[in-house]
Design an enzyme around this catalytic site. Structure first.
Site, PDB file in Angstrom:
ATOM      1  N   LYS A   1       0.937  -1.451  -0.421  1.00 19.95           N
ATOM      2  CA  LYS A   1      -0.306   0.005  -0.179  1.00 19.95           C
ATOM      3  C   LYS A   1       0.536   1.299   0.021  1.00 19.95           C
ATOM      4  O   LYS A   1       0.657   1.688  -0.727  1.00 19.95           O
ATOM      5  CB  LYS A   1      -1.128  -0.027   1.078  1.00 19.95           C
ATOM      6  CG  LYS A   1      -1.756   1.335   1.546  1.00 19.95           C
ATOM      7  CD  LYS A   1      -2.489   1.086   2.904  1.00 19.95           C
ATOM      8  CE  LYS A   1      -2.646   2.621   3.508  1.00 19.95           C
ATOM      9  NZ  LYS A   1      -0.969   3.577   4.441  1.00 19.95           N
ATOM     10  N   ASN A   2       1.815   1.393   0.883  1.00 18.05           N
ATOM     11  CA  ASN A   2       2.555   2.627   0.892  1.00 18.05           C
ATOM     12  C   ASN A   2       3.773   2.845  -0.252  1.00 18.05           C
ATOM     13  O   ASN A   2       3.984   3.764  -0.320  1.00 18.05           O
ATOM     14  CB  ASN A   2       3.341   2.830   2.216  1.00 18.05           C
ATOM     15  CG  ASN A   2       2.351   2.721   3.954  1.00 18.05           C
ATOM     16  OD1 ASN A   2       0.989   3.315   3.500  1.00 18.05           O
ATOM     17  ND2 ASN A   2       2.595   3.146   4.897  1.00 18.05           N
TER      18      ASN A   2
ATOM     19  N   CYS B   1      -5.604  13.922  12.159  1.00 17.86           N
ATOM     20  CA  CYS B   1      -5.307  12.572  11.695  1.00 17.86           C
ATOM     21  C   CYS B   1      -5.941  11.437  13.779  1.00 17.86           C
ATOM     22  O   CYS B   1      -5.587  12.376  14.504  1.00 17.86           O
ATOM     23  CB  CYS B   1      -4.016  12.308  11.726  1.00 17.86           C
ATOM     24  SG  CYS B   1      -3.007  10.809  12.334  1.00 17.86           S
TER      25      CYS B   1
ATOM     26  N   ARG C   1       0.479  15.467  12.963  1.00 21.63           N
ATOM     27  CA  ARG C   1       1.271  14.838  11.656  1.00 21.63           C
ATOM     28  C   ARG C   1       1.438  16.211  10.850  1.00 21.63           C
ATOM     29  O   ARG C   1       1.175  17.102   9.699  1.00 21.63           O
ATOM     30  CB  ARG C   1       0.594  13.993  10.993  1.00 21.63           C
ATOM     31  CG  ARG C   1      -0.108  12.655  11.749  1.00 21.63           C
ATOM     32  CD  ARG C   1      -1.075  12.251  10.769  1.00 21.63           C
ATOM     33  NE  ARG C   1       0.513  11.314  10.141  1.00 21.63           N
ATOM     34  CZ  ARG C   1      -0.081   9.942   8.999  1.00 21.63           C
ATOM     35  NH1 ARG C   1      -1.250   9.427   9.331  1.00 21.63           N
ATOM     36  NH2 ARG C   1       0.761   9.783   7.913  1.00 21.63           N
ATOM     37  N   PRO C   2       2.309  17.687  11.532  1.00 19.76           N
ATOM     38  CA  PRO C   2       3.209  17.988  10.099  1.00 19.76           C
ATOM     39  C   PRO C   2       3.505  17.904   8.844  1.00 19.76           C
ATOM     40  O   PRO C   2       4.179  16.213   9.107  1.00 19.76           O
ATOM     41  CB  PRO C   2       4.156  19.052  11.522  1.00 19.76           C
ATOM     42  CG  PRO C   2       4.570  17.859  12.286  1.00 19.76           C
ATOM     43  CD  PRO C   2       3.189  16.607  12.295  1.00 19.76           C
ATOM     44  N   ILE C   3       4.260  18.510   8.118  1.00 15.50           N
ATOM     45  CA  ILE C   3       4.379  18.565   7.087  1.00 15.50           C
ATOM     46  C   ILE C   3       5.938  19.860   6.962  1.00 15.50           C
ATOM     47  O   ILE C   3       6.071  19.636   5.503  1.00 15.50           O
ATOM     48  CB  ILE C   3       3.778  18.485   5.242  1.00 15.50           C
ATOM     49  CG1 ILE C   3       3.025  19.803   5.589  1.00 15.50           C
ATOM     50  CG2 ILE C   3       2.830  16.840   5.688  1.00 15.50           C
ATOM     51  CD1 ILE C   3       2.278  19.805   4.343  1.00 15.50           C
ATOM     52  N   ASP C   4       6.783  20.037   7.579  1.00 16.38           N
ATOM     53  CA  ASP C   4       7.143  21.435   8.201  1.00 16.38           C
ATOM     54  C   ASP C   4       8.634  20.976   7.128  1.00 16.38           C
ATOM     55  O   ASP C   4       9.102  21.380   6.168  1.00 16.38           O
ATOM     56  CB  ASP C   4       7.531  21.470   8.967  1.00 16.38           C
ATOM     57  CG  ASP C   4       8.210  20.437   9.829  1.00 16.38           C
ATOM     58  OD1 ASP C   4       7.588  19.376  10.049  1.00 16.38           O
ATOM     59  OD2 ASP C   4       9.095  20.143  10.156  1.00 16.38           O
ATOM     60  N   GLN C   5       9.398  19.094   7.135  1.00 17.31           N
ATOM     61  CA  GLN C   5      10.189  19.016   7.056  1.00 17.31           C
ATOM     62  C   GLN C   5      10.101  18.971   4.746  1.00 17.31           C
ATOM     63  O   GLN C   5      11.079  18.772   4.046  1.00 17.31           O
ATOM     64  CB  GLN C   5      10.702  17.554   7.411  1.00 17.31           C
ATOM     65  CG  GLN C   5      11.014  17.401   8.608  1.00 17.31           C
ATOM     66  CD  GLN C   5      12.221  18.642   8.826  1.00 17.31           C
ATOM     67  OE1 GLN C   5      13.109  18.062   8.328  1.00 17.31           O
ATOM     68  NE2 GLN C   5      11.633  20.186  10.246  1.00 17.31           N
TER      69      GLN C   5
ATOM     70  N   ASP D   1       3.677   0.806  12.537  1.00 19.24           N
ATOM     71  CA  ASP D   1       2.675   0.397  11.403  1.00 19.24           C
ATOM     72  C   ASP D   1       1.819  -1.518  12.209  1.00 19.24           C
ATOM     73  O   ASP D   1       1.227  -2.021  11.433  1.00 19.24           O
ATOM     74  CB  ASP D   1       2.632   0.306   9.969  1.00 19.24           C
ATOM     75  CG  ASP D   1       2.654   2.277   9.509  1.00 19.24           C
ATOM     76  OD1 ASP D   1       2.445   2.696  10.507  1.00 19.24           O
ATOM     77  OD2 ASP D   1       3.250   2.005   8.188  1.00 19.24           O
TER      78      ASP D   1
ATOM     79  N   ARG E   1      -9.262   0.270   3.891  1.00 23.00           N
ATOM     80  CA  ARG E   1      -8.239   1.272   2.995  1.00 23.00           C
ATOM     81  C   ARG E   1      -6.747   1.126   2.605  1.00 23.00           C
ATOM     82  O   ARG E   1      -5.965   1.448   1.675  1.00 23.00           O
ATOM     83  CB  ARG E   1      -8.003   2.272   3.957  1.00 23.00           C
ATOM     84  CG  ARG E   1      -9.424   3.325   4.115  1.00 23.00           C
ATOM     85  CD  ARG E   1      -8.219   4.273   4.499  1.00 23.00           C
ATOM     86  NE  ARG E   1      -7.680   5.130   4.921  1.00 23.00           N
ATOM     87  CZ  ARG E   1      -5.825   4.462   5.105  1.00 23.00           C
ATOM     88  NH1 ARG E   1      -6.232   4.781   6.755  1.00 23.00           N
ATOM     89  NH2 ARG E   1      -5.383   5.077   4.874  1.00 23.00           N
TER      90      ARG E   1
HETATM   91  N1  EPU Z   1       7.103  14.542  11.312  1.00 21.75           N
HETATM   92  C1  EPU Z   1       7.553  15.624  11.060  1.00 21.75           C
HETATM   93  N2  EPU Z   1       7.665  16.556  10.379  1.00 21.75           N
HETATM   94  C2  EPU Z   1       7.452  16.168   8.821  1.00 21.75           C
HETATM   95  C3  EPU Z   1       6.969  15.151   8.566  1.00 21.75           C
HETATM   96  C4  EPU Z   1       7.320  14.018   9.777  1.00 21.75           C
HETATM   97  O1  EPU Z   1       7.756  16.007  12.622  1.00 21.75           O
HETATM   98  O2  EPU Z   1       7.631  17.381   7.644  1.00 21.75           O
HETATM   99  C5  EPU Z   1       7.306  14.341  12.039  1.00 21.75           C
HETATM  100  C6  EPU Z   1       5.901  12.988  11.869  1.00 21.75           C
HETATM  101  O3  EPU Z   1       4.929  13.623  13.013  1.00 21.75           O
HETATM  102  C7  EPU Z   1       6.211  11.311  13.094  1.00 21.75           C
HETATM  103  C8  EPU Z   1       7.812  11.023  12.226  1.00 21.75           C
HETATM  104  O4  EPU Z   1       8.058  12.298  11.835  1.00 21.75           O
HETATM  105  O5  EPU Z   1       5.594  11.902  15.055  1.00 21.75           O
HETATM  106  C9  EPU Z   1       7.909  10.257  11.264  1.00 21.75           C
HETATM  107  O6  EPU Z   1       6.112  10.199   9.583  1.00 21.75           O
HETATM  108  P1  EPU Z   1       6.674  10.110   8.915  1.00 21.75           P
HETATM  109  O7  EPU Z   1       6.591  11.549   7.832  1.00 21.75           O
HETATM  110  O8  EPU Z   1       7.500   8.872   8.244  1.00 21.75           O
HETATM  111  O9  EPU Z   1       4.922   9.614   8.585  1.00 21.75           O
HETATM  112  P2  EPU Z   1       4.066   9.534   6.880  1.00 21.75           P
HETATM  113  O10 EPU Z   1       5.193  10.112   6.092  1.00 21.75           O
HETATM  114  O11 EPU Z   1       3.354  10.470   7.222  1.00 21.75           O
HETATM  115  C10 EPU Z   1       4.416   6.777   6.831  1.00 21.75           C
HETATM  116  C11 EPU Z   1       2.978   5.658   6.455  1.00 21.75           C
HETATM  117  C12 EPU Z   1       2.130   5.789   7.654  1.00 21.75           C
HETATM  118  C13 EPU Z   1       3.918   5.414   8.926  1.00 21.75           C
HETATM  119  C14 EPU Z   1       4.678   6.520   9.129  1.00 21.75           C
HETATM  120  C15 EPU Z   1       5.600   5.575   9.593  1.00 21.75           C
HETATM  121  C16 EPU Z   1       2.172   6.057   4.008  1.00 21.75           C
HETATM  122  C17 EPU Z   1       1.804   6.450   3.038  1.00 21.75           C
HETATM  123  N3  EPU Z   1       2.191   5.977   6.065  1.00 21.75           N
HETATM  124  O12 EPU Z   1       3.637   8.460   6.949  1.00 21.75           O
HETATM  125  O13 EPU Z   1       2.061   4.224   7.332  1.00 21.75           O
HETATM  126  O14 EPU Z   1       3.250   5.080  10.593  1.00 21.75           O
HETATM  127  O15 EPU Z   1       4.997   7.144   7.897  1.00 21.75           O
HETATM  128  O16 EPU Z   1       6.763   5.212   9.376  1.00 21.75           O
HETATM  129  O17 EPU Z   1       3.400   5.987   3.995  1.00 21.75           O
HETATM  130  C18 EPU Z   1       0.246   3.357   7.679  1.00 21.75           C
HETATM  131  O18 EPU Z   1       0.468   2.759   6.675  1.00 21.75           O
HETATM  132  O19 EPU Z   1      -0.869   2.488   8.725  1.00 21.75           O
HETATM  133  C19 EPU Z   1       0.607   4.390   7.736  1.00 21.75           C
HETATM  134  C20 EPU Z   1       0.384   5.542   9.035  1.00 21.75           C
END
Ligand code: EPU
Length: 432
Positions: free
Chosen positions: A22-23, A117, A122-126, A307, A399
């Site tokens: 999925k991911n 969420c 779930r920030p996207i600052d990075q 996960d 999903r």
């Molecule tokens: N984070 C930040 N800033 C950012 C992005 C992330 O602080 O800009 C923090 C998050 O708050 C979190 C950590 O970094 O504490 C890791 O977040 P990450 O960005 O790795 O997560 P994601 O990309 O939003 C993906 C998977 C999730 C999985 C996480 C961690 C997808 C679509 N989603 O989410 O999958 O839990 O990586 O491995 O790939 C699931 O499949 O059930 C699922 C939730």
């Protein structure tokens, strides 16, 4: 809306075939927007998150031709919009990948801000830090993120991620493939689907090196011309069925996996008294003796995956002794524990730590999924429980798990789908 009705207490025996990841799929489908030609993608899981992405691609003007249930031919030559509708984008969190893909190919993107969420902020600052370093102007207005590049093309940059983020690594990689110059991502995430996305993009004509390590180099190219690609098997789907066998007992051959990806999960199950025999592209999981307690801490790959945390905690709830589970990726991923407690589990949660006192068996109760992996964990509990359990809100499970009911039935589970009359709540898909 449907519910699952599960008559538990039966060990599982037989074979389960694992679907595409999925991911990986939810990254590769938007990444197809970067390709100016035909791309053939195989091993696509049939799950609702993937259907949502096909709808978004269709809306943007992609030509999509199904070759069979799991394979498509996508042509994104004549994309007519860089602005997916709010109605579509808000339904899936991973729609933020559309920013990297559209910005990389067309130099601009306007995408709805990802919503809240169920398991924490779930920030996207990075992601934004990466786009900005590559010369994009990024603003947030009226709930939308607008990103645009000077002269429609990003410039290569060195980007050090402050947190190891799967999403930021993927989004920056997508934005960088067509950029002018080289982009270096340091402290990059190493999950199997990051490597899969890099392999997909390389097979379309990109030049990415180092995916799977913490430094990824993306050498910008002028154009991605197209090609064929097969998505990797789903590590978490496989792990979920392994956890189910651990909870119920029995012996199941899990087929179409990459054993290396399963090491972090297999090692923990073995510690808990489960037998895991690795074969070339499959493994056999079996359990005939009582489960043993263990401690688990979730970590970025190759650590134990967040996960799989709800599923492994559910198995530990049946293990002799006291276990401790530490969730170090998400701030609020223990919401399912209240439902497990209704089935008799003895779990105390304090912040990011759950202390689990093993019980002999779960007792059937009506329960409700609150997100995808929580839902999978509740199904595992129901499979192991004495009596008939009804799991509602299964749209979350659908999903991310292709034909969960069919696959479980094929190994002897007594599980069926029933419609809940009058319940037509819309699926909100902020998680995943
Ligand atoms: N984070 C930040 N800033 C950012 C992005 C992330 O602080 O800009 C923090 C998050 O708050 C979190 C950590 O970094 O504490 C890791 O977040 P990450 O960005 O790795 O997560 P994601 O990309 O939003 C993906 C998977 C999730 C999985 C996480 C961690 C997808 C679509 N989603 O989410 O999958 O839990 O990586 O491995 O790939 C699931 O499949 O059930 C699922 C939730």
């Amino acid at each position: 809306m449907n519910k699952y009705v599960i008559h538990g207490g039966k060990p599982l025996f037989g074979e389960i075939n694992i679907s595409g990841a999925k991911n990986a799929a939810v990254a590769i489908l938007p990444a197809a927007l970067l390709v100016d030609g035909v791309c053939r993608i195989e091993n696509i899981p049939q799950i609702s998150d993937v259907s949502l992405f096909f709808n978004i691609l269709d809306e943007l003007g992609a030509h999509i031709r199904s070759r069979n249930l799991h394979a498509v031919e996508l042509n994104c030559h004549s994309i007519r919009s860089t602005h997916p509708s709010y109605e579509m984008a808000r339904r899936i969190r991973a729609s933020y990948y559309l920013i990297g893909a559209l910005l990389g190919r067309f130099g601009e993107a306007t995408v709805a801000m990802p919503g809240g969420c169920n398991f924490g902020v779930r920030p996207i600052d990075q992601h934004i830090k990466g786009f900005t370093a590559m010369g994009a102007e990024v603003s947030v207005e009226g709930g939308f993120i607008h990103a645009s590049a000077k002269n429609k093309r990003l410039k290569g940059a060195n980007i050090y991620l402050d947190v190891v983020s799967v999403g930021a690594t993927i989004n920056i990689m997508m934005a960088a493939v067509l950029a002018d110059g080289t982009t270096t991502i340091e402290n990059a995430a190493k999950e199997p689907h990051i490597v899969d996305l890099a392999n997909f993009l390389n097979s379309m004509g990109a030049n990415i090196k180092g995916a799977g390590t913490d430094t990824i180099k993306v050498y910008g190219v002028e154009r991605l011309g197209g090609g064929s690609y097969t998505i990797i098997p789903d590590q978490i789907e496989a792990g979920t069925y392994m956890a189910a066998v651990a909870a119920t007992g029995g012996r199941v051959l899990i087929k179409n996996i990459i054993p290396k990806h399963m090491d972090c999960i297999s090692a923990k199950l073995v510690e808990m008294g489960v037998t895991v025999d690795e074969l070339d592209d499959s493994l056999i999981v079996s359990r005939s003796t009582p489960l043993v307690r263990a401690n688990v801490k979730t970590m970025p790959y190759p650590g134990f995956p967040t996960d799989m945390q709800p599923q492994i905690s559910t198995v530990l709830a049946l293990a002799q002794g006291t276990s401790m589970v530490t969730e170090s990726v998400w701030s609020n991923r223990f919401r399912y524990v209240d439902e497990l407690k209704r089935m008799g589990a003895q779990i105390q949660v304090d912040g990011k730590v759950a202390v689990i006192e093993g019980i002999d068996h779960f007792v059937a109760a009506p329960i409700q999924a609150c997100d995808l992996r929580a839902g999978a964990a509740l199904v595992i509990a129901a499979l192991a429980a004495q009596g008939i359990t009804e799991v509602s809100c299964v749209q979350y499970i659908e999903r991310g798990y292709e034909d969960l009911v069919g696959k479980l039935r094929s190994v002897g589970a007594d599980i069926r789908v029933e419609e809940i009359p009058g319940d037509d709540a819309e699926l909100e898909s902020h998680i995943g």
